[in-house]
Design an enzyme around this catalytic site. Structure first.
Site, short mmCIF file in Angstrom:
data_model
loop_
_atom_site.label_atom_id
_atom_site.label_comp_id
_atom_site.label_asym_id
_atom_site.label_seq_id
_atom_site.Cartn_x
_atom_site.Cartn_y
_atom_site.Cartn_z
N TYR A 182 21.23 -1.21 -22.31
CA TYR A 182 20.22 -2.12 -22.87
C TYR A 182 19.86 -3.27 -21.92
CZ TYR A 182 21.14 0.12 -27.36
OH TYR A 182 21.27 1.03 -28.38
N HIS A 221 14.06 -6.17 -25.18
CA HIS A 221 14.76 -6.91 -26.24
C HIS A 221 15.79 -7.88 -25.67
CE1 HIS A 221 14.59 -7.20 -30.46
NE2 HIS A 221 15.50 -6.34 -30.84
N PHE A 259 25.65 -6.55 -31.48
CA PHE A 259 24.30 -6.01 -31.44
C PHE A 259 23.35 -7.08 -31.97
CE2 PHE A 259 26.38 -2.05 -30.57
CZ PHE A 259 25.47 -1.46 -29.69
N ASN A 270 21.17 -7.41 -34.29
CA ASN A 270 21.06 -7.76 -35.72
C ASN A 270 22.30 -8.48 -36.24
OD1 ASN A 270 22.70 -5.51 -35.55
ND2 ASN A 270 21.81 -4.48 -37.32
N ASN A 302 15.20 -9.25 -35.77
CA ASN A 302 16.50 -9.15 -36.46
C ASN A 302 17.56 -10.11 -35.95
OD1 ASN A 302 15.68 -7.23 -38.32
ND2 ASN A 302 16.08 -5.54 -36.92
#
EC number: 3.1.1.29
Length: 194
Positions: A16, A21, A67, A69, A115
């Protein structure tokens, strides 16, 4: 009002690291590098942290290892441990509603479907009144494509624009500590990477 905690939102793991993001974390990584304050993993805060001094102020840097969220878990843990109020927190996050090359400061507001912000608001006792640095990543043009878009890597041309905006945001963060939020905001909001 002084900022005591600067957070860069991200998803953990190498897969990631280069995705849109994680733009908030890119900003905190740059600050840590500029201020020669390498981030170290600190399990009790569920993230990578560092401590810096900006204009005589003690400031913590945080990139959660949860993560996205669950970002509030890290922010809540650090805020509670150091008795940091929501309006002393700056959260950097990717922003679909701004184009690449633009970044803006903002105080409070909703989560806009983000989120990470949603969980932070929740873990701060439903208090949305923290500062945000919105790092523009653009929008795919179709709301059904948003998830794939934010978890995708920007092409080189867009990455350069995002990096330039993050660079300016880091400079403006130092202006904020030296000369106040109004001056920093005016400068950052006038910037658009070409």
């Amino acid at each position: 009002m002084t900022i005591k905690l600067i957070v860069g939102l991200a998803n953990p793991g190498a897969e990631y690291a280069a995705t849109r993001h994680n733009a908030g974390a890119w900003y905190v990584d740059l600050l840590a590098e500029r201020l020669r304050a390498p981030l170290r993993e600190e399990p009790k805060f569920f993230g990578y942290t560092s401590r810096v001094t900006l204009e005589g102020e003690d400031v913590r840097l945080l990139v959660p290892t949860t993560f996205m969220n669950l970002s509030g878990k890290a922010v809540g843990a650090m805020a509670s441990f150091y008795r940091i109020m929501p309006d002393e927190i700056l959260v950097a996050h990717d922003e679909l509603d701004l184009p690449p090359g633009v970044a803006k400061f903002k105080l409070g507001g909703g989560h806009g479907g983000h989120n990470g912000l949603k969980d932070i608001i929740n873990k701060l006792g439903n208090n949305p009144n923290f500062h945000r640095l919105r790092v523009g990543i653009g929008h795919p043009g179709d709301k059904n494509k948003v998830v794939g878009f934010v978890l995708g890597k920007p092409p080189v041309s867009e990455q350069k624009l995002i990096d330039d905006a993050i660079d300016e945001a880091a400079r403006c963060t130092e202006v904020w500590f030296k000369e106040g939020l109004t001056k920093a905001t005016n400068r950052l909001h006038a910037f658009k990477a070409q």
